[in-house]
Design a protein around this motif. Structure first.
Motif, PDB file in Angstrom:
ATOM      1  N   PRO A   1       0.823  -1.215   0.000  1.00 45.48           N
ATOM      2  CA  PRO A   1       0.000   0.000   0.000  1.00 45.48           C
ATOM      3  C   PRO A   1       0.856   1.264   0.000  1.00 45.48           C
ATOM      4  CG  PRO A   1      -0.150  -1.125   2.121  1.00 45.48           C
ATOM      5  CD  PRO A   1       0.681  -1.991   1.222  1.00 45.48           C
ATOM      6  N   THR A   2       0.537   2.144  -0.930  1.00 45.90           N
ATOM      7  CA  THR A   2       1.289   3.390  -1.097  1.00 45.90           C
ATOM      8  C   THR A   2       0.313   4.549  -1.227  1.00 45.90           C
ATOM      9  OG1 THR A   2       3.065   2.206  -2.240  1.00 45.90           O
ATOM     10  CG2 THR A   2       2.971   4.591  -2.553  1.00 45.90           C
ATOM     11  N   LEU A   3       0.495   5.546  -0.376  1.00 45.90           N
ATOM     12  CA  LEU A   3      -0.263   6.786  -0.498  1.00 45.90           C
ATOM     13  C   LEU A   3       0.515   7.672  -1.461  1.00 45.90           C
ATOM     14  CD1 LEU A   3      -2.480   8.823   0.248  1.00 45.90           C
ATOM     15  CD2 LEU A   3      -1.076   9.487   2.221  1.00 45.90           C
ATOM     16  N   GLN A   4      -0.064   7.910  -2.621  1.00 48.31           N
ATOM     17  CA  GLN A   4       0.589   8.713  -3.655  1.00 48.31           C
ATOM     18  C   GLN A   4      -0.007  10.119  -3.640  1.00 48.31           C
ATOM     19  OE1 GLN A   4      -0.536   8.426  -7.883  1.00 48.31           O
ATOM     20  NE2 GLN A   4       1.547   7.664  -8.190  1.00 48.31           N
ATOM     21  N   VAL A   5       0.851  11.099  -3.436  1.00 50.70           N
ATOM     22  CA  VAL A   5       0.440  12.503  -3.429  1.00 50.70           C
ATOM     23  C   VAL A   5       1.178  13.212  -4.557  1.00 50.70           C
ATOM     24  CG1 VAL A   5       0.443  14.655  -2.109  1.00 50.70           C
ATOM     25  CG2 VAL A   5       0.029  12.468  -0.932  1.00 50.70           C
ATOM     26  N   MET A   6       0.418  13.776  -5.479  1.00 48.15           N
ATOM     27  CA  MET A   6       1.001  14.569  -6.567  1.00 48.15           C
ATOM     28  C   MET A   6       0.666  16.028  -6.316  1.00 48.15           C
ATOM     29  SD  MET A   6       0.292  12.571 -10.090  1.00 48.15           S
ATOM     30  CE  MET A   6       0.953  10.950 -10.401  1.00 48.15           C
ATOM     31  N   ALA A   7       1.675  16.867  -6.429  1.00 48.84           N
ATOM     32  CA  ALA A   7       1.486  18.306  -6.216  1.00 48.84           C
ATOM     33  C   ALA A   7       2.360  19.070  -7.199  1.00 48.84           C
ATOM     34  CB  ALA A   7       1.849  18.665  -4.779  1.00 48.84           C
ATOM     35  N   GLU A   8       2.150  20.372  -7.248  1.00 48.60           N
ATOM     36  CA  GLU A   8       2.938  21.209  -8.155  1.00 48.60           C
ATOM     37  C   GLU A   8       2.990  22.629  -7.626  1.00 48.60           C
ATOM     38  OE1 GLU A   8       0.814  20.977 -11.862  1.00 48.60           O
ATOM     39  OE2 GLU A   8      -0.816  22.227 -11.145  1.00 48.60           O
ATOM     40  N   ARG A   9       4.014  23.355  -8.077  1.00 46.72           N
ATOM     41  CA  ARG A   9       4.079  24.790  -7.813  1.00 46.72           C
ATOM     42  C   ARG A   9       3.090  25.452  -8.764  1.00 46.72           C
ATOM     43  NH1 ARG A   9       7.949  27.118  -5.105  1.00 46.72           N
ATOM     44  NH2 ARG A   9       9.618  25.854  -4.262  1.00 46.72           N
ATOM     45  N   PRO A  10       2.260  26.365  -8.265  1.00 47.57           N
ATOM     46  CA  PRO A  10       1.273  26.989  -9.153  1.00 47.57           C
ATOM     47  C   PRO A  10       1.901  27.790 -10.296  1.00 47.57           C
ATOM     48  CG  PRO A  10       0.888  27.626  -6.853  1.00 47.57           C
ATOM     49  CD  PRO A  10       2.132  26.813  -6.891  1.00 47.57           C
ATOM     50  N   ASP A  11       3.078  28.365 -10.057  1.00 47.59           N
ATOM     51  CA  ASP A  11       3.689  29.220 -11.083  1.00 47.59           C
ATOM     52  C   ASP A  11       4.454  28.432 -12.141  1.00 47.59           C
ATOM     53  OD1 ASP A  11       5.569  28.482  -9.155  1.00 47.59           O
ATOM     54  OD2 ASP A  11       6.649  30.378  -9.243  1.00 47.59           O
ATOM     55  N   THR A  12       5.009  27.279 -11.798  1.00 40.91           N
ATOM     56  CA  THR A  12       5.836  26.534 -12.759  1.00 40.91           C
ATOM     57  C   THR A  12       5.277  25.171 -13.122  1.00 40.91           C
ATOM     58  OG1 THR A  12       7.164  25.465 -11.046  1.00 40.91           O
ATOM     59  CG2 THR A  12       7.934  27.620 -11.868  1.00 40.91           C
ATOM     60  N   ARG A  13       4.292  24.679 -12.339  1.00 47.63           N
ATOM     61  CA  ARG A  13       3.726  23.339 -12.520  1.00 47.63           C
ATOM     62  C   ARG A  13       4.779  22.250 -12.324  1.00 47.63           C
ATOM     63  NH1 ARG A  13      -1.086  22.286 -14.607  1.00 47.63           N
ATOM     64  NH2 ARG A  13      -2.423  24.053 -14.814  1.00 47.63           N
ATOM     65  N   GLN A  14       5.830  22.556 -11.613  1.00 53.60           N
ATOM     66  CA  GLN A  14       6.903  21.603 -11.364  1.00 53.60           C
ATOM     67  C   GLN A  14       7.166  21.503  -9.866  1.00 53.60           C
ATOM     68  OE1 GLN A  14      10.280  22.921 -13.657  1.00 53.60           O
ATOM     69  NE2 GLN A  14       9.159  22.895 -15.564  1.00 53.60           N
ATOM     70  N   LEU A  15       7.899  20.486  -9.482  1.00 51.95           N
ATOM     71  CA  LEU A  15       8.402  20.319  -8.121  1.00 51.95           C
ATOM     72  C   LEU A  15       9.842  19.871  -8.228  1.00 51.95           C
ATOM     73  CD1 LEU A  15       5.767  18.248  -6.072  1.00 51.95           C
ATOM     74  CD2 LEU A  15       6.169  20.680  -5.976  1.00 51.95           C
ATOM     75  N   ASP A  16      10.664  20.288  -7.275  1.00 52.81           N
ATOM     76  CA  ASP A  16      12.001  19.717  -7.212  1.00 52.81           C
ATOM     77  C   ASP A  16      12.063  18.819  -5.979  1.00 52.81           C
ATOM     78  OD1 ASP A  16      12.527  21.372  -4.972  1.00 52.81           O
ATOM     79  OD2 ASP A  16      13.514  22.888  -6.190  1.00 52.81           O
ATOM     80  N   LEU A  17      13.182  18.180  -5.779  1.00 55.44           N
ATOM     81  CA  LEU A  17      13.317  17.215  -4.690  1.00 55.44           C
ATOM     82  C   LEU A  17      13.058  17.857  -3.325  1.00 55.44           C
ATOM     83  CD1 LEU A  17      13.921  14.342  -3.866  1.00 55.44           C
ATOM     84  CD2 LEU A  17      16.348  14.903  -3.878  1.00 55.44           C
ATOM     85  N   SER A  18      13.560  19.077  -3.122  1.00 55.25           N
ATOM     86  CA  SER A  18      13.345  19.722  -1.823  1.00 55.25           C
ATOM     87  C   SER A  18      11.864  20.028  -1.597  1.00 55.25           C
ATOM     88  CB  SER A  18      14.200  20.988  -1.680  1.00 55.25           C
ATOM     89  OG  SER A  18      13.770  21.988  -2.565  1.00 55.25           O
ATOM     90  N   ASP A  19      11.119  20.334  -2.667  1.00 53.94           N
ATOM     91  CA  ASP A  19       9.676  20.541  -2.546  1.00 53.94           C
ATOM     92  C   ASP A  19       8.992  19.251  -2.093  1.00 53.94           C
ATOM     93  OD1 ASP A  19       9.994  23.155  -3.551  1.00 53.94           O
ATOM     94  OD2 ASP A  19       9.547  22.534  -5.611  1.00 53.94           O
ATOM     95  N   CYS A  20       9.378  18.140  -2.714  1.00 50.79           N
ATOM     96  CA  CYS A  20       8.801  16.838  -2.348  1.00 50.79           C
ATOM     97  C   CYS A  20       9.108  16.507  -0.890  1.00 50.79           C
ATOM     98  CB  CYS A  20       9.339  15.734  -3.263  1.00 50.79           C
ATOM     99  SG  CYS A  20       8.770  15.853  -4.969  1.00 50.79           S
TER     100      CYS A  20
END
Length: 180
Positions: free
Chosen positions: A34-53
């Motif tokens: 079982p894995t809780l998968q959470v997808m998110a993004e920065r509103p301005d770039t639609r990206q995330l980097d490792l530190s964001d995660c």
């Protein structure tokens, strides 16, 4: 059975408090992993980097640990927490995603057949109210009620690759540009 709506209601305020937008909450892996998968993004770039995660993961872990300490564990038993960006061929989970990605190709699966079809592929034409417009690969235009969509995702195309190129190349070993 895990209540995904309740999980999303717990996760979304934590993600937003860090300045990110929640894209999707899902449980994957079945009973064996079982894995809780959470997808998110920065509103301005639609990206995330490792530190964001890392920030999002820590915040959700702290929230869930506090609930568990109160005897209100949101997920029974052990599970993994996976935080990521939606990726280039991202799922389309919110009505605004269909507007934001208009002009790009997508595959849409419906919960129930519409006009004898359960799947549509083609270029997103935006939204009208609560209806998603799709310019089908068959040359026809379709209007699909957002509420009828079971799942949808962008299709990997050259146009999508060009429009989602990283805004920052910091940390990349090398960048190769290919001329047409």
């Amino acid at each position: 059975m895990t209540d995904l709506v309740a999980l999303q209601q717990l996760v979304e305020p934590e993600v937003k408090s860090l300045g990110f937008e929640l894209v999707r909450v899902a449980m994957t892996g079945g009973t064996s992993d079982p894995t809780l998968q959470v997808m998110a993004e920065r509103p301005d770039t639609r990206q995330l980097d490792l530190s964001d995660c890392e920030k999002i993961s820590r915040r959700i872990s702290e929230k869930f640990d506090a609930l568990e300490a109160e005897g209100r564990d949101p997920i029974e038993g052990g599970y993994r927490l996976e935080v990521s960006s939606p990726g280039i061929d991202r799922p389309l989970t919110r009505l605004k995603d269909f507007a934001d990605w208009a002009g790009h190709e997508a595959r849409i699966a419906l919960a129930e057949p519409q006009d004898g079809r359960k799947q549509f592929s083609g270029e997103l034409g935006g939204v009208d109210g609560d209806t998603v417009r799709v310019n089908g690969k068959d040359g026809k235009d379709y209007s699909v009620p957002f509420a009828a969509i079971a799942s949808a995702k962008l299709l990997l195309t050259d146009k999508l690759i060009q429009s989602t190129a990283p805004l920052s190349t910091e940390g990349a070993d090398s960048i190769q540009e290919i001329e047409d």
